[in-house]
Every structure is written in structure tokens, then in C-alpha cells.
Design a protein around this motif. Structure first.
Motif, PDB file in Angstrom:
ATOM      1  N   ALA A   1       0.824  -1.210   0.000  1.00  0.00           N
ATOM      2  CA  ALA A   1       0.000   0.000   0.000  1.00  0.00           C
ATOM      3  C   ALA A   1       0.861   1.264   0.000  1.00  0.00           C
ATOM      4  CB  ALA A   1      -0.919   0.000   1.211  1.00  0.00           C
TER       5      ALA A   1
ATOM      6  N   TRP B   1       2.337   1.608  -3.492  1.00  0.00           N
ATOM      7  CA  TRP B   1       1.308   2.049  -4.431  1.00  0.00           C
ATOM      8  C   TRP B   1       0.989   3.529  -4.233  1.00  0.00           C
ATOM      9  CZ3 TRP B   1      -3.782   3.809  -4.068  1.00  0.00           C
ATOM     10  CH2 TRP B   1      -4.492   3.793  -5.257  1.00  0.00           C
ATOM     11  N   LEU B   2       0.828   3.955  -2.987  1.00  0.00           N
ATOM     12  CA  LEU B   2       0.525   5.367  -2.718  1.00  0.00           C
ATOM     13  C   LEU B   2       1.683   6.285  -3.098  1.00  0.00           C
ATOM     14  CD1 LEU B   2      -1.375   5.123   0.667  1.00  0.00           C
ATOM     15  CD2 LEU B   2      -2.299   5.829  -1.540  1.00  0.00           C
ATOM     16  N   SER B   3       2.912   5.834  -2.858  1.00  0.00           N
ATOM     17  CA  SER B   3       4.054   6.683  -3.221  1.00  0.00           C
ATOM     18  C   SER B   3       4.141   6.850  -4.736  1.00  0.00           C
ATOM     19  CB  SER B   3       5.360   6.123  -2.657  1.00  0.00           C
ATOM     20  OG  SER B   3       5.674   4.888  -3.240  1.00  0.00           O
TER      21      SER B   3
ATOM     22  N   LEU C   1       1.471   6.697  -6.723  1.00  0.00           N
ATOM     23  CA  LEU C   1       0.325   7.528  -7.071  1.00  0.00           C
ATOM     24  C   LEU C   1       0.641   9.005  -6.866  1.00  0.00           C
ATOM     25  CD1 LEU C   1      -2.701   7.705  -7.865  1.00  0.00           C
ATOM     26  CD2 LEU C   1      -3.183   7.629  -5.410  1.00  0.00           C
ATOM     27  N   VAL C   2       1.297   9.335  -5.773  1.00  0.00           N
ATOM     28  CA  VAL C   2       1.659  10.726  -5.483  1.00  0.00           C
ATOM     29  C   VAL C   2       2.602  11.269  -6.556  1.00  0.00           C
ATOM     30  CG1 VAL C   2       2.922  12.196  -3.845  1.00  0.00           C
ATOM     31  CG2 VAL C   2       1.245  10.566  -3.013  1.00  0.00           C
TER      32      VAL C   2
END
Length: 98
Positions: free
Chosen positions: A43, A46-48, A50-51
Motif C-alpha cells: 500500500a 502504491w501510494l508513493s 500515485l503521489v
């Protein structure tokens, strides 16, 4: 310039991982936190990523830090947990085949 910041940051992340991954690996191997490490590290990775989709000329340095430190570290922790967890998955599949 990003090209002059990224190599030292990646080197620093590599050194941190060289000391951190044996500890993370032993925690994954000797505790019941394998699945949680897979989920949480995946997670964060994935978030890094996305940012990083929102990179512009004003935020490039923050994105370099995220790419070099956060993303690389979470990726390696995720891979370590997956490789440790894969043997349990294969063992379960082998039992089902018998």
C-alpha cells in the motif's frame, strides 16, 4: 537539478536498506506479520507511486525524495515479505493437489 540529487539519495536509500532489510527479514520470518508486511508495504509503495503522478516543476524535489527513499524502501520490504510468504502459498497448493 534532479539529476544531481537522485544518485546520492539512491545511494543513501541503498545503505539504509542494507542495514534495515536483515532486521525486517528476521521479523517477517520469525513472527506472524508476513501478510501484514505484504499488505502495508504494498500500500505504501502504491501510494508513493500515485503521489508521483502529480509531479511538476515546483514539487520535483519532494518527488525525488519519495522515489528515492519511500518508494524504494517500501518496494524492498514488500518483495522480502512476498518471497517469505510465497513458500506458504506453494505448500498450501501442494497439499490441495494431493
Amino acid at each position: 537539478r534532479p539529476s544531481s540529487v537522485l544518485p546520492p539519495l539512491n545511494s543513501a536509500a541503498g545503505l539504509i536498506l542494507a542495514f534495515l532489510l536483515p532486521v525486517i527479514g528476521s521479523i517477517i520470518d520469525h513472527t506472524s506479520y508476513r501478510k501484514q508486511c505484504v499488505v502495508y508495504a504494498g500500500a505504501v509503495f502504491w501510494l508513493s507511486n500515485l503521489v508521483q503522478c502529480f509531479t511538476n516543476s515546483d514539487s520535483w524535489f519532494a518527488m525525488v525524495v519519495i522515489q528515492g527513499a519511500v518508494s524504494a524502501t517500501s518496494y524492498m520490504i514488500h518483495q522480502t515479505a512476498i518471497f517469505a510468504y510465497a513458500t506458504e502459498i506453494v505448500d498450501d497448493l501442494d497439499k490441495e493437489l494431493l
